[in-house]
Design an enzyme around this catalytic site. Sequence first.
Site, PDB file in Angstrom:
ATOM      1  NE  ARG A  99      10.227  31.057  21.795  1.00 17.17           N
ATOM      2  CZ  ARG A  99      10.159  30.046  20.969  1.00 17.17           C
ATOM      3  NH1 ARG A  99       9.360  29.020  21.232  1.00 17.17           N
ATOM      4  NH2 ARG A  99      10.861  30.044  19.855  1.00 17.17           N
ATOM      5  N   GLY A 135      16.132  30.031  17.662  1.00 20.30           N
ATOM      6  CA  GLY A 135      16.263  28.579  17.552  1.00 20.30           C
ATOM      7  C   GLY A 135      17.440  28.032  18.331  1.00 20.30           C
ATOM      8  CE  LYS A 139      14.189  20.165  11.215  1.00 18.62           C
ATOM      9  NZ  LYS A 139      14.223  21.387  12.002  1.00 18.62           N
TER      10      LYS A 139
HETATM   11  P1  AMP Z   1      17.541  22.873  12.116  1.00 18.44           P
HETATM   12  O1  AMP Z   1      16.232  22.694  12.822  1.00 18.44           O
HETATM   13  O2  AMP Z   1      17.475  22.638  10.665  1.00 18.44           O
HETATM   14  O3  AMP Z   1      18.190  24.200  12.474  1.00 18.44           O
HETATM   15  O4  AMP Z   1      18.500  21.756  12.656  1.00 18.44           O
HETATM   16  C1  AMP Z   1      18.940  21.702  13.987  1.00 18.44           C
HETATM   17  C2  AMP Z   1      19.469  20.341  14.249  1.00 18.44           C
HETATM   18  O5  AMP Z   1      20.511  20.074  13.337  1.00 18.44           O
HETATM   19  C3  AMP Z   1      20.068  20.134  15.618  1.00 18.44           C
HETATM   20  O6  AMP Z   1      19.218  19.303  16.341  1.00 18.44           O
HETATM   21  C4  AMP Z   1      21.407  19.471  15.333  1.00 18.44           C
HETATM   22  O7  AMP Z   1      21.654  18.329  16.130  1.00 18.44           O
HETATM   23  C5  AMP Z   1      21.263  19.036  13.895  1.00 18.44           C
HETATM   24  N1  AMP Z   1      22.552  18.882  13.213  1.00 18.44           N
HETATM   25  C6  AMP Z   1      23.501  19.798  13.058  1.00 18.44           C
HETATM   26  N2  AMP Z   1      24.565  19.274  12.438  1.00 18.44           N
HETATM   27  C7  AMP Z   1      24.279  17.984  12.186  1.00 18.44           C
HETATM   28  C8  AMP Z   1      24.991  16.907  11.587  1.00 18.44           C
HETATM   29  N3  AMP Z   1      26.233  17.077  11.115  1.00 18.44           N
HETATM   30  N4  AMP Z   1      24.376  15.716  11.511  1.00 18.44           N
HETATM   31  C9  AMP Z   1      23.151  15.543  11.993  1.00 18.44           C
HETATM   32  N5  AMP Z   1      22.417  16.525  12.574  1.00 18.44           N
HETATM   33  C10 AMP Z   1      22.986  17.722  12.676  1.00 18.44           C
END
Ligand code: AMP
Length: 368
Positions: A37, A324, A174
């Site tokens: 960044r 991200g 999320k």
């Molecule tokens: P986000 O911030 O919503 O993009 O989520 C990212 C996070 O989702 C990462 O830290 C991943 O470890 C988590 N993630 C992805 N797939 C899974 C899953 N099947 N179960 C739990 N966490 C997950």
Amino acid sequence: MKKLSIRDLDLKNKRVLLRVDFNVPFNDDGTIRDDARIRAALPTIQYILDQGAKLTLMSHLGKSEGSMEPCKKRLYELLARDDVTVLENLRHNKAEKDPDSNPEFAKELATHGDVFVNDAFGAAHRNHSSIVTICQYFPGKCAAGFLMEKEVDALSPLVENPTRPFSAIIGGAKIDSKFNVLQALQQKVDHLFIGGGMVFTIMKAMGNSIGNSIYDPAHLEVVSEFIDEAKNLVLPEDIVIAEQFSDGAETHIVGYEEGVPDGWQGMDIGPKTLEKWRPLLHESKTIFWNGPMGVFEFPNFAKGTEGLAKMLAEMNSLRIVGGGDSGAAISLLNLNNKFTHVSTGGGASLEFLEKGSLPGINALTNKF
Ligand code: AMP
């Protein structure tokens, strides 16, 4: 871009206040883990200095704590000079995130410049003092930096008139923070691929068993309506499941229809999923990807995310990654130059796709 550009300003002998996104990740020992960044803002910083201006930088860092000192040090190393002023972490002041609580904060920040340049694309979706409120103190003199322009130029084709077929791949955990985007994208794309933890809210809403997988009970009903209406969803074919949430856990692969048995949890998309997705992605002329396909922090459950990154890297279409975790996965695999654009903003790129602009861009001076 219909906003004033840094090139439109006469910067000679001016004091330039530049908003950057130096919100970099740190190692446990306090050293910077990834300075991408900081590097991404260098063209703008260098240009301002080359114009003979006096430069003051400002950024937020982390939630609120944290000092800008390590970033300042890294910047001075990269520039091989130390005459740039770097203000302290903006989030030390609560008014950064909550401008109404103290409008004087933006006014004080504005005293550092004769003109204002925003290069913090990664923070431009936030209605914060240093992003939006500050612009009122620089009438006719709020410009976009080179990174901001590059991001907007790269993402605009997705919003304005994407070459079709247009596919979006959304992962991550999320569903609450991404549901609006899912709805907006579903209207725009030909195919909406879904992976990551958010799959299990969908799976549960469809009546499949999900064992101990994460899901969002508050969104079950809206997700259920969503999947009834959305005819262009492409879901995983198979799921890698584990007995515990750990890298060393015993694993199995189950079919999506079969579901996740009690006591197990879904951790990644399975190998058949990518094979099923490949032809549809291959024929797509425009692809946007945001969010990991599984718990990619554990190497055993990073295969879906890595496999997708490698598969997309071999394609020739317009392929944009929305920052991200997916951006981090691509950097880790050294695949950045195989993509059309890897955005520096996760949340910002998603909101840009959803709404077509961002508060921090709207606040800049219009170009006539
Ligand atoms: P986000 O911030 O919503 O993009 O989520 C990212 C996070 O989702 C990462 O830290 C991943 O470890 C988590 N993630 C992805 N797939 C899974 C899953 N099947 N179960 C739990 N966490 C997950």
